[in-house]
Design an enzyme around this catalytic site. Structure first.
Site, PDB file in Angstrom:
ATOM      1  N   ASN A  14      25.006  12.842  40.119  1.00 25.00           N
ATOM      2  CA  ASN A  14      23.675  13.463  40.977  1.00 25.00           C
ATOM      3  C   ASN A  14      22.573  12.738  41.098  1.00 25.00           C
ATOM      4  OD1 ASN A  14      24.332  16.013  42.413  1.00 25.00           O
ATOM      5  ND2 ASN A  14      25.338  16.411  40.423  1.00 25.00           N
ATOM      6  N   HIS A 110      22.968  23.501  41.369  1.00 22.46           N
ATOM      7  CA  HIS A 110      24.224  24.315  40.875  1.00 22.46           C
ATOM      8  C   HIS A 110      25.628  24.079  41.510  1.00 22.46           C
ATOM      9  CE1 HIS A 110      25.929  27.446  38.057  1.00 22.46           C
ATOM     10  NE2 HIS A 110      26.447  27.855  39.242  1.00 22.46           N
ATOM     11  N   ASP A 151      19.574  30.300  36.851  1.00 28.44           N
ATOM     12  CA  ASP A 151      20.016  30.346  38.308  1.00 28.44           C
ATOM     13  C   ASP A 151      19.494  31.367  39.234  1.00 28.44           C
ATOM     14  OD1 ASP A 151      21.506  28.053  37.444  1.00 28.44           O
ATOM     15  OD2 ASP A 151      23.159  29.358  36.948  1.00 28.44           O
ATOM     16  N   ALA A 180      29.072  18.399  48.833  1.00 29.85           N
ATOM     17  CA  ALA A 180      27.860  19.078  48.758  1.00 29.85           C
ATOM     18  C   ALA A 180      26.707  18.612  47.903  1.00 29.85           C
ATOM     19  CB  ALA A 180      28.402  20.567  48.348  1.00 29.85           C
TER      20      ALA A 180
HETATM   21  C1  GAR Z   1      27.162  18.777  38.472  1.00 33.98           C
HETATM   22  O1  GAR Z   1      28.420  19.325  39.101  1.00 33.98           O
HETATM   23  C2  GAR Z   1      25.755  20.096  38.443  1.00 33.98           C
HETATM   24  O2  GAR Z   1      26.193  20.637  39.675  1.00 33.98           O
HETATM   25  C3  GAR Z   1      26.199  20.688  37.175  1.00 33.98           C
HETATM   26  O3  GAR Z   1      26.698  19.828  36.371  1.00 33.98           O
HETATM   27  C4  GAR Z   1      27.353  18.675  36.895  1.00 33.98           C
HETATM   28  C5  GAR Z   1      26.670  17.360  36.339  1.00 33.98           C
HETATM   29  O4  GAR Z   1      27.306  16.101  36.964  1.00 33.98           O
HETATM   30  N1  GAR Z   1      25.273  21.483  36.798  1.00 33.98           N
HETATM   31  C6  GAR Z   1      25.476  22.789  36.570  1.00 33.98           C
HETATM   32  O5  GAR Z   1      26.570  23.090  36.246  1.00 33.98           O
HETATM   33  C7  GAR Z   1      24.044  23.472  36.008  1.00 33.98           C
HETATM   34  N2  GAR Z   1      24.524  24.793  35.755  1.00 33.98           N
HETATM   35  P1  GAR Z   1      26.656  14.677  36.882  1.00 33.98           P
HETATM   36  O6  GAR Z   1      26.073  14.533  35.513  1.00 33.98           O
HETATM   37  O7  GAR Z   1      27.665  13.698  37.348  1.00 33.98           O
HETATM   38  O8  GAR Z   1      25.606  14.693  38.048  1.00 33.98           O
END
Ligand code: GAR
Length: 202
Positions: A14, A110, A151, A180
Protein backbone atom coordinates in the site's frame (compact mmCIF):
# COMPACT_ATOMS: atom_id res chain seq x y z
CA UNK A 1 1.36 20.78 -0.08
CA UNK A 2 -0.07 18.04 2.14
CA UNK A 3 2.69 16.61 4.33
CA UNK A 4 2.07 12.91 4.90
CA UNK A 5 3.65 10.41 7.28
CA UNK A 6 2.91 6.79 6.39
CA UNK A 7 3.00 4.14 9.15
CA UNK A 8 3.67 0.54 8.13
CA UNK A 9 4.44 -2.87 9.63
CA UNK A 10 5.06 -5.28 6.76
CA UNK A 11 5.51 -5.62 3.02
CA UNK A 12 4.38 -2.12 2.22
CA UNK A 13 2.48 -2.70 -1.01
CA UNK A 14 0.00 0.00 0.00
CA UNK A 15 2.91 2.34 0.73
CA UNK A 16 4.24 1.52 -2.75
CA UNK A 17 0.88 2.38 -4.29
CA UNK A 18 1.04 5.77 -2.55
CA UNK A 19 4.67 6.38 -3.61
CA UNK A 20 3.80 5.47 -7.22
CA UNK A 21 0.71 7.67 -7.24
CA UNK A 22 2.70 10.66 -5.96
CA UNK A 23 5.28 10.00 -8.70
CA UNK A 24 2.79 9.58 -11.56
CA UNK A 25 0.34 12.33 -10.65
CA UNK A 26 -2.42 10.13 -9.28
CA UNK A 27 -1.87 12.03 -6.03
CA UNK A 28 -1.11 15.74 -6.33
CA UNK A 29 -0.15 18.46 -3.81
CA UNK A 30 1.37 15.82 -1.56
CA UNK A 31 4.77 14.99 -0.12
CA UNK A 32 5.55 11.83 1.86
CA UNK A 33 7.79 13.31 4.56
CA UNK A 34 8.48 10.14 6.54
CA UNK A 35 7.71 6.42 6.74
CA UNK A 36 7.58 4.88 10.22
CA UNK A 37 7.66 1.14 10.91
CA UNK A 38 7.28 -0.62 14.25
CA UNK A 39 9.12 -3.55 12.71
CA UNK A 40 12.78 -3.17 11.82
CA UNK A 41 12.59 -5.95 9.20
CA UNK A 42 9.58 -4.56 7.36
CA UNK A 43 10.23 -4.52 3.63
CA UNK A 44 8.21 -1.31 3.59
CA UNK A 45 11.23 0.50 5.08
CA UNK A 46 13.31 -0.62 2.10
CA UNK A 47 10.62 0.66 -0.27
CA UNK A 48 10.79 4.07 1.44
CA UNK A 49 14.59 4.15 1.23
CA UNK A 50 14.47 3.15 -2.44
CA UNK A 51 12.19 6.10 -3.08
CA UNK A 52 14.48 8.47 -1.17
CA UNK A 53 11.98 8.96 1.66
CA UNK A 54 13.05 9.38 5.29
CA UNK A 55 12.49 5.93 6.86
CA UNK A 56 12.44 5.32 10.59
CA UNK A 57 11.88 2.30 12.82
CA UNK A 58 10.20 2.87 16.17
CA UNK A 59 9.94 -0.59 17.68
CA UNK A 60 8.31 -1.36 21.04
CA UNK A 61 11.11 -3.88 21.54
CA UNK A 62 13.58 -1.02 21.83
CA UNK A 63 11.77 0.80 24.67
CA UNK A 64 11.50 0.00 28.37
CA UNK A 65 7.68 0.01 28.38
CA UNK A 66 4.65 0.86 26.32
CA UNK A 67 4.54 4.42 27.58
CA UNK A 68 8.09 5.11 26.40
CA UNK A 69 7.27 3.55 23.01
CA UNK A 70 4.09 5.64 22.68
CA UNK A 71 6.05 8.79 23.46
CA UNK A 72 8.74 7.94 20.92
CA UNK A 73 6.09 7.27 18.29
CA UNK A 74 4.41 10.62 18.97
CA UNK A 75 7.78 12.39 18.74
CA UNK A 76 8.63 10.64 15.48
CA UNK A 77 5.35 11.93 14.07
CA UNK A 78 5.56 15.45 15.50
CA UNK A 79 9.11 15.99 14.24
CA UNK A 80 7.77 16.05 10.68
CA UNK A 81 4.68 18.21 11.40
CA UNK A 82 2.39 16.09 9.23
CA UNK A 83 -0.98 17.27 7.91
CA UNK A 84 -2.05 13.65 7.49
CA UNK A 85 -1.00 10.31 8.96
CA UNK A 86 -1.74 7.26 6.82
CA UNK A 87 -1.88 3.83 8.45
CA UNK A 88 -0.98 1.47 5.61
CA UNK A 89 -0.92 -1.95 7.23
CA UNK A 90 0.23 -0.56 10.59
CA UNK A 91 -0.46 -3.25 13.16
CA UNK A 92 -0.01 -1.10 16.26
CA UNK A 93 -3.04 0.15 18.19
CA UNK A 94 -2.46 3.90 18.31
CA UNK A 95 -2.33 5.40 21.80
CA UNK A 96 -5.14 7.84 22.65
CA UNK A 97 -2.73 10.76 22.87
CA UNK A 98 -1.80 10.38 19.21
CA UNK A 99 -5.46 10.10 18.22
CA UNK A 100 -6.25 13.27 20.20
CA UNK A 101 -3.28 15.17 18.80
CA UNK A 102 -4.16 14.26 15.21
CA UNK A 103 -7.97 14.12 15.45
CA UNK A 104 -9.43 13.75 11.92
CA UNK A 105 -5.94 13.71 10.44
CA UNK A 106 -5.33 9.96 10.61
CA UNK A 107 -6.69 7.52 8.02
CA UNK A 108 -6.48 3.73 7.82
CA UNK A 109 -6.92 1.12 5.08
CA UNK A 110 -8.82 -2.01 6.11
CA UNK A 111 -9.15 -5.06 3.83
CA UNK A 112 -12.93 -5.59 4.10
CA UNK A 113 -16.17 -3.68 3.68
CA UNK A 114 -16.58 -2.24 7.19
CA UNK A 115 -18.62 -3.04 9.31
CA UNK A 116 -18.00 -6.63 8.13
CA UNK A 117 -14.88 -8.48 9.24
CA UNK A 118 -13.33 -5.67 11.24
CA UNK A 119 -12.52 -4.76 14.84
CA UNK A 120 -10.17 -6.39 17.30
CA UNK A 121 -8.24 -9.35 15.87
CA UNK A 122 -9.23 -8.68 12.26
CA UNK A 123 -6.08 -7.82 10.36
CA UNK A 124 -4.14 -9.05 7.36
CA UNK A 125 -4.88 -12.56 6.14
CA UNK A 126 -7.29 -13.32 9.03
CA UNK A 127 -9.81 -10.90 7.54
CA UNK A 128 -9.93 -12.92 4.31
CA UNK A 129 -10.01 -16.26 6.15
CA UNK A 130 -13.09 -15.07 8.04
CA UNK A 131 -14.76 -13.76 4.89
CA UNK A 132 -14.25 -17.14 3.16
CA UNK A 133 -15.46 -19.05 6.24
CA UNK A 134 -18.65 -16.99 6.23
CA UNK A 135 -19.13 -17.62 2.53
CA UNK A 136 -19.65 -13.99 1.49
CA UNK A 137 -19.79 -13.43 -2.26
CA UNK A 138 -18.55 -9.87 -2.12
CA UNK A 139 -15.85 -8.30 0.04
CA UNK A 140 -13.58 -5.31 -0.52
CA UNK A 141 -11.65 -2.58 1.25
CA UNK A 142 -12.40 0.54 3.27
CA UNK A 143 -10.51 3.77 3.94
CA UNK A 144 -11.68 5.44 7.13
CA UNK A 145 -10.70 8.08 9.66
CA UNK A 146 -9.17 6.70 12.84
CA UNK A 147 -10.87 7.32 16.16
CA UNK A 148 -10.50 5.68 19.58
CA UNK A 149 -12.21 2.47 18.48
CA UNK A 150 -10.89 -0.29 16.24
CA UNK A 151 -12.09 0.34 12.67
CA UNK A 152 -14.95 2.53 13.94
CA UNK A 153 -14.09 5.94 12.46
CA UNK A 154 -15.98 7.65 9.66
CA UNK A 155 -15.81 5.91 6.31
CA UNK A 156 -14.16 7.83 3.47
CA UNK A 157 -14.14 5.37 0.56
CA UNK A 158 -15.06 1.74 -0.04
CA UNK A 159 -14.64 -0.55 -3.03
CA UNK A 160 -16.25 -3.95 -3.48
CA UNK A 161 -14.43 -7.01 -4.83
CA UNK A 162 -16.02 -10.33 -5.88
CA UNK A 163 -15.15 -13.57 -4.13
CA UNK A 164 -14.54 -16.30 -6.73
CA UNK A 165 -14.97 -20.09 -6.53
CA UNK A 166 -11.78 -21.73 -5.31
CA UNK A 167 -10.43 -18.61 -3.58
CA UNK A 168 -7.89 -19.16 -0.83
CA UNK A 169 -7.26 -16.41 1.74
CA UNK A 170 -4.04 -15.58 -0.12
CA UNK A 171 -5.72 -15.34 -3.53
CA UNK A 172 -8.54 -13.22 -2.12
CA UNK A 173 -6.10 -10.96 -0.27
CA UNK A 174 -4.20 -10.32 -3.51
CA UNK A 175 -7.39 -9.52 -5.45
CA UNK A 176 -8.62 -7.15 -2.72
CA UNK A 177 -5.26 -5.37 -2.72
CA UNK A 178 -5.05 -5.05 -6.51
CA UNK A 179 -8.67 -4.12 -7.17
CA UNK A 180 -9.48 -2.10 -4.07
CA UNK A 181 -6.73 -1.16 -1.58
CA UNK A 182 -4.17 0.15 -4.05
CA UNK A 183 -6.93 2.15 -5.73
CA UNK A 184 -8.87 3.74 -2.89
CA UNK A 185 -6.00 4.55 -0.52
CA UNK A 186 -4.19 6.82 -3.04
CA UNK A 187 -7.59 8.19 -4.10
CA UNK A 188 -8.50 9.15 -0.52
CA UNK A 189 -5.14 10.87 0.00
CA UNK A 190 -5.57 12.79 -3.24
CA UNK A 191 -9.05 13.89 -2.20
CA UNK A 192 -7.77 15.13 1.16
CA UNK A 193 -4.79 16.88 -0.49
CA UNK A 194 -7.14 18.71 -2.81
CA UNK A 195 -9.78 19.58 -0.22
CA UNK A 196 -12.38 17.27 -1.75
CA UNK A 197 -13.14 15.76 1.60
CA UNK A 198 -13.42 16.80 5.21
CA UNK A 199 -13.95 14.81 8.37
CA UNK A 200 -17.59 15.97 8.30
CA UNK A 201 -18.56 13.59 5.50
CA UNK A 202 -21.49 11.18 5.85
C1 GAR B 1 -3.18 -4.68 3.87
O1 GAR B 1 -4.00 -5.66 3.31
C2 GAR B 1 -3.98 -3.79 4.80
O2 GAR B 1 -5.28 -3.55 4.36
C3 GAR B 1 -3.98 -4.63 6.05
O3 GAR B 1 -2.66 -5.11 6.14
C4 GAR B 1 -2.15 -5.29 4.81
C5 GAR B 1 -0.80 -4.63 4.70
O4 GAR B 1 -0.19 -4.93 3.47
N1 GAR B 1 -4.37 -3.85 7.21
C6 GAR B 1 -5.13 -4.34 8.18
O5 GAR B 1 -5.52 -5.48 8.22
C7 GAR B 1 -5.47 -3.34 9.28
N2 GAR B 1 -6.50 -3.85 10.14
P1 GAR B 1 0.99 -4.07 2.87
O6 GAR B 1 2.08 -3.95 3.95
O7 GAR B 1 1.50 -4.87 1.69
O8 GAR B 1 0.47 -2.73 2.45
Amino acid sequence: MLKVVVCVSGGGTNLQAIIDAVANGGITNTEIVRVISNNRNAYALKRAENAGIDALCVSPKEYADREAFNEALLEALQEKEPDLIVLAGFLVVLPEQIIHTYRNRIINIHPSLIPSFCGKGFYGLTVHEKALEKGVKVTGATVHFVDEGTDTGKIILQKAVNVEDGDTPEILQKRVMEQAEWVILPQAINMIANNKITSDIN
